[in-house]
Design an enzyme around this catalytic site. Structure first.
Site, PDB file in Angstrom:
ATOM      1  N   GLU A 296     -29.816  40.891 -23.758  1.00 43.56           N
ATOM      2  CA  GLU A 296     -29.200  40.989 -22.431  1.00 43.56           C
ATOM      3  C   GLU A 296     -28.662  42.392 -22.164  1.00 43.56           C
ATOM      4  O   GLU A 296     -27.530  42.585 -21.727  1.00 43.56           O
ATOM      5  CB  GLU A 296     -28.098  39.932 -22.287  1.00 43.56           C
ATOM      6  CG  GLU A 296     -28.631  38.517 -22.480  1.00 43.56           C
ATOM      7  CD  GLU A 296     -27.628  37.411 -22.219  1.00 43.56           C
ATOM      8  OE1 GLU A 296     -26.431  37.616 -22.481  1.00 43.56           O
ATOM      9  OE2 GLU A 296     -28.059  36.340 -21.746  1.00 43.56           O
ATOM     10  N   ARG A 329     -26.486  38.285 -34.451  1.00 43.09           N
ATOM     11  CA  ARG A 329     -26.867  37.158 -33.589  1.00 43.09           C
ATOM     12  C   ARG A 329     -28.375  37.113 -33.311  1.00 43.09           C
ATOM     13  O   ARG A 329     -29.018  38.158 -33.198  1.00 43.09           O
ATOM     14  CB  ARG A 329     -26.085  37.213 -32.266  1.00 43.09           C
ATOM     15  CG  ARG A 329     -24.616  36.911 -32.482  1.00 43.09           C
ATOM     16  CD  ARG A 329     -23.836  37.066 -31.203  1.00 43.09           C
ATOM     17  NE  ARG A 329     -23.747  35.867 -30.401  1.00 43.09           N
ATOM     18  CZ  ARG A 329     -24.007  35.804 -29.111  1.00 43.09           C
ATOM     19  NH1 ARG A 329     -24.458  36.853 -28.447  1.00 43.09           N
ATOM     20  NH2 ARG A 329     -23.842  34.680 -28.448  1.00 43.09           N
ATOM     21  N   ASP A 375     -29.524  28.164 -24.221  1.00 43.16           N
ATOM     22  CA  ASP A 375     -28.185  28.724 -24.078  1.00 43.16           C
ATOM     23  C   ASP A 375     -27.149  27.652 -23.749  1.00 43.16           C
ATOM     24  O   ASP A 375     -26.702  27.571 -22.614  1.00 43.16           O
ATOM     25  CB  ASP A 375     -28.209  29.790 -22.972  1.00 43.16           C
ATOM     26  CG  ASP A 375     -26.956  30.633 -22.963  1.00 43.16           C
ATOM     27  OD1 ASP A 375     -26.187  30.540 -23.928  1.00 43.16           O
ATOM     28  OD2 ASP A 375     -26.762  31.385 -21.998  1.00 43.16           O
ATOM     29  N   GLU A 403     -18.962  26.807 -20.659  1.00 47.67           N
ATOM     30  CA  GLU A 403     -19.692  27.595 -19.667  1.00 47.67           C
ATOM     31  C   GLU A 403     -20.615  26.736 -18.804  1.00 47.67           C
ATOM     32  O   GLU A 403     -20.619  26.844 -17.586  1.00 47.67           O
ATOM     33  CB  GLU A 403     -20.497  28.685 -20.385  1.00 47.67           C
ATOM     34  CG  GLU A 403     -21.348  29.513 -19.444  1.00 47.67           C
ATOM     35  CD  GLU A 403     -22.068  30.650 -20.150  1.00 47.67           C
ATOM     36  OE1 GLU A 403     -21.913  30.822 -21.363  1.00 47.67           O
ATOM     37  OE2 GLU A 403     -22.802  31.386 -19.449  1.00 47.67           O
ATOM     38  N   GLU A 521     -23.633  14.783 -18.422  1.00 42.77           N
ATOM     39  CA  GLU A 521     -25.089  14.926 -18.413  1.00 42.77           C
ATOM     40  C   GLU A 521     -25.713  14.121 -17.272  1.00 42.77           C
ATOM     41  O   GLU A 521     -26.617  14.593 -16.584  1.00 42.77           O
ATOM     42  CB  GLU A 521     -25.644  14.446 -19.753  1.00 42.77           C
ATOM     43  CG  GLU A 521     -27.160  14.570 -19.872  1.00 42.77           C
ATOM     44  CD  GLU A 521     -27.655  14.070 -21.222  1.00 42.77           C
ATOM     45  OE1 GLU A 521     -27.052  13.126 -21.774  1.00 42.77           O
ATOM     46  OE2 GLU A 521     -28.648  14.622 -21.712  1.00 42.77           O
TER      47      GLU A 521
HETATM   48  O1  GCW Z   1     -24.926  32.423 -22.026  1.00 46.28           O
HETATM   49  C1  GCW Z   1     -24.861  33.746 -22.031  1.00 46.28           C
HETATM   50  C2  GCW Z   1     -23.598  33.996 -21.305  1.00 46.28           C
HETATM   51  C3  GCW Z   1     -23.163  35.411 -21.486  1.00 46.28           C
HETATM   52  C4  GCW Z   1     -23.026  35.659 -22.982  1.00 46.28           C
HETATM   53  C5  GCW Z   1     -24.366  35.403 -23.658  1.00 46.28           C
HETATM   54  C6  GCW Z   1     -24.311  35.540 -25.157  1.00 46.28           C
HETATM   55  C7  GCW Z   1     -21.468  37.076 -24.090  1.00 46.28           C
HETATM   56  O2  GCW Z   1     -23.781  33.683 -19.958  1.00 46.28           O
HETATM   57  O3  GCW Z   1     -21.953  35.569 -20.826  1.00 46.28           O
HETATM   58  O4  GCW Z   1     -22.572  36.951 -23.270  1.00 46.28           O
HETATM   59  O5  GCW Z   1     -24.774  34.105 -23.384  1.00 46.28           O
HETATM   60  O6  GCW Z   1     -24.195  34.530 -25.824  1.00 46.28           O
HETATM   61  O7  GCW Z   1     -24.373  36.646 -25.655  1.00 46.28           O
END
Ligand code: GCW
Length: 688
Positions: A296, A329, A375, A403, A521
């Protein structure tokens, strides 16, 4: 409301049924010497003294005595221990460093009505045992007459904060950071209260800054913050929590003006060696670093044509002399995808990037893998990297921050989801092949491994915005320590410690907790497809929010059906699993139904196992889910008399928001699919 900063450790006075048991605390070691004790043992005595005062109004005195025990004698019964230690009253902390190997950070408790022994080989073990005694006293009525030995399943049990140095929190839903304010590191009583809460559930590490390391955060490894970080690490250490930092892979360029951050460049390598020497000397308790690279928009080794292993190993080599760990990561994927492209699949990315590197990472590197391949959606399959990697240390990353699961305005108890992940059978070995086995180190005899949770905390008075989101913090710690605990046991404990002990209320709230994930869900995205949220902030329904975007998260709905074909004929993602799981996911008839749309494109008129068509399933679950959210509100209101006023007021407001918002989800999702499919609801309910 100072009381609530203690969250589940807000003790309420109760009757003292075992006065002798709670009469004194005696620390027994070979030398009987207070000066030689680890800090965590001192903390354990202080916690027992505090509990004595706050639970019973008694003043426990602390004593230090000598007694030499052989390791095997630590397994003795109460009577033998009385003889061996010469201690027959109160709480006895038996600290035997010789046990450290077998007990790791675990402990043994054995007690009768007058004496209670907490036996451990490490200070952390003693501290966790002390908190267990307090927990038993509160949740089970008494700590007398117990015998148990609890060894932690996971070596690392860590919190990941996404706190920025300006005080904001990425994906934070409970106020601002309590670690950083206006680019300064803050150490105060809240730091201690935080570490205490972590320790009380067995959490032993915390990364305090966001994995997206920018601006002032890059400077956390420079003298600018040295004093405060050292201080913070010391406060953490009192509670056995090791401080970690996230670091910026481009730090050599941003801090030292080097021309690159190529991991094979000699100047870069020398810079990191010097930087690690400096920071580990300046902050001796530092455990290491968490790194988000090539993800990202963050910098990483790919810029220089180097692998993730080359990047991680360069840092690991520099950190190794100080016992430092590099947590790397695996959230590496193409975030500039073309939605028209149906072959590229974000779900594949983690495995495609990291599986070929299995075995190339240094011993002090551990890969941190999100539970699912996408995610943190409300339902995802387990990442195929877990069970794919055989020669690499691994940490399972889950997200307590809600989130995508209601942002701490909706009640969503996540331990049931995390347990599903831990129990998932990967078929990577003839035995010990679940995710819990892998990340605990059982499968491949690893020591640098465990679990991490993206935290849900902030500076809100109750830490987590929604009081009931505290259950996810508590639950993460308890589960990471003891993966065999059930979601029900954990929920009941937390409710009794935090909210109420009235049996009917405990039951009602536990029932709510246990179905909360399914409820969420039901009224959000169906059958594993995920997303359908507003871009950017990820709150609230927006079915096409990400459909024509670059993030690789599509539902592919058209007028005939929806879902992503991830089989061997589609994106090929199913082929990343071991044979047994591959077969299950590959065949739509075998595929677990809750994940059907993750793996398959399905027609609206296809009949599911329930006998309903897909479209009818979507309608029904959305009506049901919203109705259940409405019931949460009613049930909660009915429990008003049993719940502390503050908690009641704050939570009732959230349950109201949830019920309203669930209807919004229901109507938007149902209307969307009605308009796409043209198929009406079989029950003629209102769809717009
Ligand atoms: O899901 C995404 C989030 C980001 C986050 C990223 C990650 C910290 O929307 O905000 O960044 O994952 O896990 O790195």
């Amino acid at each position: 409301m100072a009381g609530y900063t203690d969250a589940w450790l807000s003790y309420k006075m109760k009757a003292l049924t075992n006065p002798v048991l709670w009469s004194r605390v005696t620390v027994v070691t070979a030398a009987g010497d207070k000066e030689q004790l680890p800090q965590t043992v001192v903390t354990a005595t202080a916690e027992l003294v505090r509990a004595g005062k706050e639970l019973f109004g008694t003043e426990l005195q602390t004593y230090y005595e000598a007694a030499a025990l052989l390791p095997a004698e630590a397994e003795a019964g109460v009577d033998a221990l009385k003889r061996l230690t010469g201690q027959a009253e109160g709480t006895v902390l038996l600290f035997l460093p010789e046990l450290a190997k077998g007990y790791s950070e675990g402990y043994r408790i054995v007690s009768d009505d007058t004496v209670m022994y907490i036996i451990a080989g490490t200070g952390r073990g003693i501290l966790y045992g002390a908190f267990d005694v307090i927990r038993m006293e509160i949740t089970e009525g008494s700590a007398a007459g117990k015998e148990k030995k609890v060894l932690p399943d996971n070596p690392l049990r860590m919190m990941n904060h996404w706190d920025n140095m300006d005080g904001s929190i990425e994906r934070g839903y409970s106020g601002r950071s309590f670690f950083f304010v206006d680019n300064e590191v803050v150490v105060n009583e809240r730091t201690r209260a935080y570490a205490r809460l972590c320790a009380s559930v067995g959490i032993n590490a915390a990364v305090i800054n966001n994995v997206n390391v920018k601006n002032a955060a890059t400077e956390l490894i420079t003298p600018r913050y040295e004093k405060e970080l050292r201080r913070m690490s010391e406060v953490f250490a009192e509670y056995g929590v090791t401080l970690y930092l996230s670091l910026n892979f481009a730090a050599p360029m941003e801090l030292a003006g080097l021309s690159c951050s190529d991991p094979l460049n000699e100047e870069v390598r020398a810079w990191w060696k010097e930087t690690m020497r400096y920071i580990f000397t300046a902050v001796p308790n530092l455990g290491g670093f968490l790194v988000k690279a090539d993800s990202e928009g963050r910098p990483g080794p790919h810029t220089y044509g180097r692998t993730q292993a080359e990047g991680a190993n360069m840092l690991a080599e520099a950190a190794a002399p100080y016992g430092g760990t590099i947590i790397w990561r695996c959230f590496v994927y193409n975030c500039t995808q073309d939605w028209r492209d149906k072959k590229t699949d974000r779900a594949r990315a983690g495995y495609d990037h990291f599986k070929p590197l299995d075995g190339q990472f240094a011993d002090n590197v551990v890969l941190q893998i999100k539970n699912g391949p996408m995610d943190f959606q409300i339902r995802e399959p387990v990442s195929p990297l877990l069970g794919g990697l055989e020669h690499t240390n691994q940490i399972l990353e889950v997200q307590a921050a809600q989130e995508y699961t209601g942002q701490q305005r909706h009640f969503c108890y996540l331990v049931p989801m995390w347990k599903e992940v831990l129990d998932f059978k990967t078929y990577c070995a003839p035995e010990n092949d679940t995710v819990a086995d892998i990340v605990s180190g059982r499968t491949y005899a690893q020591h640098t491994c465990g679990m991490a949770a993206v935290t849900n905390t902030g500076d809100d008075e109750n830490w987590t915005g929604h009081d009931f989101a505290g259950l996810n913090w508590y639950g993460f710690g308890r589960l990471a320590f003891q993966t065999s605990l059930t979601a029900k046991e954990i929920a009941e404990e937390w409710i009794r410690m935090t909210v109420t002990k009235e049996p009917a209320a405990v039951k009602a709230l536990t029932d709510m907790a246990l179905c909360s994930r399914e409820v969420y869900e039901k009224y959000t995205s169906p059958l594993g497809i995920g997303w359908m949220v507003n871009p950017g902030h990820h709150y609230g329904p927006n079915v096409d929010g990400y459909e024509y975007d670059r993030w690789g998260t599509y539902h592919r709905a058209d007028c005939h059906g929806l879902g992503v074909d991830r089989t061997s004929k589609g994106t090929g993602y199913t082929m990343q699993y071991r044979e047994e799981n591959y077969k299950r996911y590959e065949d739509a008839a075998e595929c677990p139904e809750e994940l059907l749309l993750f793996f398959h494109y399905v027609r609206y008129d296809a009949v599911l196992k329930s006998g309903k068509t897909l479209i009818q399933h979507i309608y029904d679950t959305h009506f049901e889910g919203a109705a259940q959210a409405e019931q949460f509100l009613g049930t909660f209101a009915g429990l008003k008399d049993y719940i502390p006023e503050e908690i009641y007021q704050r939570s009732a407001e959230r349950f109201k928001m949830q019920a309203e918002h669930a209807k919004e989800w229901r109507d938007i999702v149902n209307s969307y699919f009605y308009r796409k499919s043209g198929i009406p609801d079989a029950h003629g309910r209102e769809i717009y």
